[in-house]
Design a protein around this motif. Structure first.
Motif, PDB file in Angstrom:
ATOM      1  N   PRO A   1       1.858   2.840   9.430  1.00 13.61           N
ATOM      2  CA  PRO A   1       2.515   3.958  10.111  1.00 13.61           C
ATOM      3  C   PRO A   1       1.562   4.653  11.067  1.00 13.61           C
ATOM      4  CG  PRO A   1       1.794   4.647   7.941  1.00 13.61           C
ATOM      5  CD  PRO A   1       1.463   3.181   8.057  1.00 13.61           C
ATOM      6  N   GLY A   2       2.090   5.400  12.000  1.00 12.65           N
ATOM      7  CA  GLY A   2       1.263   6.284  12.796  1.00 12.65           C
ATOM      8  C   GLY A   2       0.804   7.457  11.946  1.00 12.65           C
ATOM      9  N   GLU A   3      -0.411   7.938  12.190  1.00 16.75           N
ATOM     10  CA  GLU A   3      -0.938   9.038  11.366  1.00 16.75           C
ATOM     11  C   GLU A   3      -2.039   9.782  12.114  1.00 16.75           C
ATOM     12  OE1 GLU A   3      -2.780   9.788   6.877  1.00 16.75           O
ATOM     13  OE2 GLU A   3      -2.896   7.803   7.768  1.00 16.75           O
ATOM     14  N   LEU A   4      -2.072  11.094  11.954  1.00 15.36           N
ATOM     15  CA  LEU A   4      -3.176  11.938  12.406  1.00 15.36           C
ATOM     16  C   LEU A   4      -3.673  12.692  11.187  1.00 15.36           C
ATOM     17  CD1 LEU A   4      -1.648  13.455  15.684  1.00 15.36           C
ATOM     18  CD2 LEU A   4      -3.175  11.476  15.481  1.00 15.36           C
TER      19      LEU A   4
ATOM     20  N   ASP B   1       0.841  -1.190   0.000  1.00 22.64           N
ATOM     21  CA  ASP B   1       0.000   0.000   0.000  1.00 22.64           C
ATOM     22  C   ASP B   1       0.883   1.251   0.000  1.00 22.64           C
ATOM     23  OD1 ASP B   1      -2.309  -1.535   0.133  1.00 22.64           O
ATOM     24  OD2 ASP B   1      -2.388  -1.462   2.327  1.00 22.64           O
ATOM     25  N   PRO B   2       0.377   2.360  -0.560  1.00 21.93           N
ATOM     26  CA  PRO B   2       1.183   3.592  -0.598  1.00 21.93           C
ATOM     27  C   PRO B   2       1.690   4.023   0.780  1.00 21.93           C
ATOM     28  CG  PRO B   2      -0.694   3.806  -2.059  1.00 21.93           C
ATOM     29  CD  PRO B   2      -0.881   2.510  -1.326  1.00 21.93           C
ATOM     30  N   GLU B   3       0.878   3.859   1.833  1.00 26.21           N
ATOM     31  CA  GLU B   3       1.323   4.303   3.158  1.00 26.21           C
ATOM     32  C   GLU B   3       2.482   3.459   3.680  1.00 26.21           C
ATOM     33  OE1 GLU B   3      -1.714   4.006   6.119  1.00 26.21           O
ATOM     34  OE2 GLU B   3      -1.660   1.807   6.190  1.00 26.21           O
ATOM     35  N   THR B   4       2.664   2.272   3.103  1.00 28.63           N
ATOM     36  CA  THR B   4       3.737   1.382   3.546  1.00 28.63           C
ATOM     37  C   THR B   4       5.078   1.750   2.930  1.00 28.63           C
ATOM     38  OG1 THR B   4       2.125  -0.411   3.776  1.00 28.63           O
ATOM     39  CG2 THR B   4       4.433  -1.059   3.690  1.00 28.63           C
ATOM     40  N   MET B   5       5.069   2.465   1.817  1.00 30.53           N
ATOM     41  CA  MET B   5       6.316   2.695   1.082  1.00 30.53           C
ATOM     42  C   MET B   5       7.419   3.331   1.941  1.00 30.53           C
ATOM     43  SD  MET B   5       5.562   1.131  -1.546  1.00 30.53           S
ATOM     44  CE  MET B   5       7.133   1.413  -2.374  1.00 30.53           C
ATOM     45  N   PRO B   6       7.135   4.334   2.787  1.00 27.62           N
ATOM     46  CA  PRO B   6       8.214   4.878   3.623  1.00 27.62           C
ATOM     47  C   PRO B   6       8.777   3.867   4.633  1.00 27.62           C
ATOM     48  CG  PRO B   6       6.389   6.425   3.482  1.00 27.62           C
ATOM     49  CD  PRO B   6       5.896   5.129   2.922  1.00 27.62           C
ATOM     50  N   LEU B   7       8.019   2.811   4.919  1.00 24.51           N
ATOM     51  CA  LEU B   7       8.451   1.807   5.890  1.00 24.51           C
ATOM     52  C   LEU B   7       9.215   0.654   5.246  1.00 24.51           C
ATOM     53  CD1 LEU B   7       5.137   1.493   7.964  1.00 24.51           C
ATOM     54  CD2 LEU B   7       7.030   3.093   8.304  1.00 24.51           C
ATOM     55  N   VAL B   8       9.291   0.636   3.916  1.00 25.09           N
ATOM     56  CA  VAL B   8       9.890  -0.496   3.217  1.00 25.09           C
ATOM     57  C   VAL B   8      11.300  -0.811   3.709  1.00 25.09           C
ATOM     58  CG1 VAL B   8      10.827  -1.214   0.979  1.00 25.09           C
ATOM     59  CG2 VAL B   8       8.451  -0.488   1.168  1.00 25.09           C
ATOM     60  N   PRO B   9      12.196   0.177   3.879  1.00 24.66           N
ATOM     61  CA  PRO B   9      13.553  -0.188   4.325  1.00 24.66           C
ATOM     62  C   PRO B   9      13.586  -0.948   5.645  1.00 24.66           C
ATOM     63  CG  PRO B   9      13.540   2.038   3.446  1.00 24.66           C
ATOM     64  CD  PRO B   9      12.106   1.617   3.551  1.00 24.66           C
ATOM     65  N   VAL B  10      12.839  -0.499   6.635  1.00 26.97           N
ATOM     66  CA  VAL B  10      12.876  -1.178   7.933  1.00 26.97           C
ATOM     67  C   VAL B  10      12.134  -2.508   7.876  1.00 26.97           C
ATOM     68  CG1 VAL B  10      10.856   0.030   8.879  1.00 26.97           C
ATOM     69  CG2 VAL B  10      12.567  -0.927  10.424  1.00 26.97           C
TER      70      VAL B  10
ATOM     71  N   ASN C   1       5.196   8.247  14.790  1.00 24.69           N
ATOM     72  CA  ASN C   1       5.750   7.353  13.779  1.00 24.69           C
ATOM     73  C   ASN C   1       7.277   7.287  13.824  1.00 24.69           C
ATOM     74  OD1 ASN C   1       5.059   5.536  11.617  1.00 24.69           O
ATOM     75  ND2 ASN C   1       5.895   7.012  10.170  1.00 24.69           N
ATOM     76  N   ASP C   2       7.881   7.728  14.924  1.00 23.15           N
ATOM     77  CA  ASP C   2       9.338   7.774  14.971  1.00 23.15           C
ATOM     78  C   ASP C   2       9.922   7.027  16.168  1.00 23.15           C
ATOM     79  OD1 ASP C   2       8.534   9.454  16.996  1.00 23.15           O
ATOM     80  OD2 ASP C   2       9.650  11.204  16.301  1.00 23.15           O
ATOM     81  N   LEU C   3       9.150   6.100  16.738  1.00 19.43           N
ATOM     82  CA  LEU C   3       9.650   5.318  17.858  1.00 19.43           C
ATOM     83  C   LEU C   3       9.702   3.828  17.544  1.00 19.43           C
ATOM     84  CD1 LEU C   3      10.629   5.049  20.770  1.00 19.43           C
ATOM     85  CD2 LEU C   3       8.225   4.976  21.494  1.00 19.43           C
ATOM     86  N   LEU C   4       8.632   3.279  17.009  1.00 18.62           N
ATOM     87  CA  LEU C   4       8.563   1.845  16.765  1.00 18.62           C
ATOM     88  C   LEU C   4       9.642   1.378  15.796  1.00 18.62           C
ATOM     89  CD1 LEU C   4       5.336  -0.230  16.203  1.00 18.62           C
ATOM     90  CD2 LEU C   4       7.394  -0.676  14.883  1.00 18.62           C
ATOM     91  N   TRP C   5       9.819   2.087  14.696  1.00 20.54           N
ATOM     92  CA  TRP C   5      10.706   1.617  13.628  1.00 20.54           C
ATOM     93  C   TRP C   5      12.182   1.647  14.041  1.00 20.54           C
ATOM     94  CZ3 TRP C   5       7.047  -0.711  11.457  1.00 20.54           C
ATOM     95  CH2 TRP C   5       5.780  -0.124  11.377  1.00 20.54           C
ATOM     96  N   PRO C   6      12.663   2.711  14.691  1.00 15.33           N
ATOM     97  CA  PRO C   6      14.039   2.647  15.212  1.00 15.33           C
ATOM     98  C   PRO C   6      14.222   1.565  16.273  1.00 15.33           C
ATOM     99  CG  PRO C   6      13.282   4.924  15.109  1.00 15.33           C
ATOM    100  CD  PRO C   6      12.087   4.061  14.840  1.00 15.33           C
TER     101      PRO C   6
END
Length: 201
Positions: free
Chosen positions: A67-70, A42-51, A176-181
């Motif tokens: 991802p997290g989103e508001l 899905d498009p929202e997943t693309m920024p998460l692809v590397p991790v 959206n900047d805690l889980l992935w790191p």
């Protein structure tokens, strides 16, 4: 699904093969996934692809994520909590669980027998206005796990059924900047541990 993709998934003969193919699918080398996603993530997943690809190559076979989103949708607030679900060996599942909890993340970890490591049950991860739309974190029974990988070899899917189930959720809506790191840290920490042959992936 394209014939070449179907052949690739059907030829997988191990948990590691499925994880590698999932990374390939995330990165665009395959367009189809057995779970019904036949046009890539899905498009929202693309920024998460590397991790997410790193997770799959590091021993976590990812099953779902967001991802997290508001945001606002049709005049109502749309909120998402960042989360990832997947499968892993016991050592890696333990490291991920420990580091996630140390960083204030919510975890749901189930052994192959169904026994939980600590907490259990679904966590709300999407909210539209005052209505909760989605929850994750319940244990998937073997039948549900098999439904994620239709067309894959039964022995290969059995390895997934026999893996530990892991869900990590950020309790803060929109962050959206805690889980992935934390996931990257857990992978690195696990790779630095002495590995005993046959004890983990």
């Amino acid at each position: 699904m394209r014939r070449t993709d179907r052949r690739a998934w059907g030829a997988a003969r191990s948990f590691e093969d499925l994880a590698r193919l999932t990374a390939d699918w995330l990165e665009g080398r395959l367009t189809g996934h057995p779970n019904g996603h036949h046009t890539g993530p899905d498009p929202e997943t693309m920024p998460l692809v590397p991790v997410l690809a790193a997770c799959n190559r590091g021993g976590i076979l990812t099953e779902n994520s967001q991802p997290g989103e508001l945001a606002e949708h049709q005049g109502l607030l749309w909120h998402q909590r960042a989360y990832v679900t997947g499968f892993a060996g016991p050592s890696l599942a333990g490291v991920v669980n420990e580091l996630a909890r140390q960083n204030g993340l919510l975890t749901r970890v189930y052994m192959p027998t169904g026994r939980r490591l600590l907490d259990s049950g679904a966590v709300d991860v999407t909210r539209w206005g005052d209505r909760i739309n989605t929850g994750v974190g319940d244990r998937l029974p073997p039948r549900a796990v098999r439904q994620v990988f239709p067309g894959c070899h039964s022995d290969t899917v059995r390895e997934v059924v026999e893996a530990w189930q892991v869900t990590i959720v950020d309790p803060e809506w929109g962050r959206n900047d805690l889980l992935w790191p934390t996931l990257r840290h857990a992978l690195a920490a696990h790779q630095s541990l002495p590995q005993r042959e046959g004890t983990d992936r």
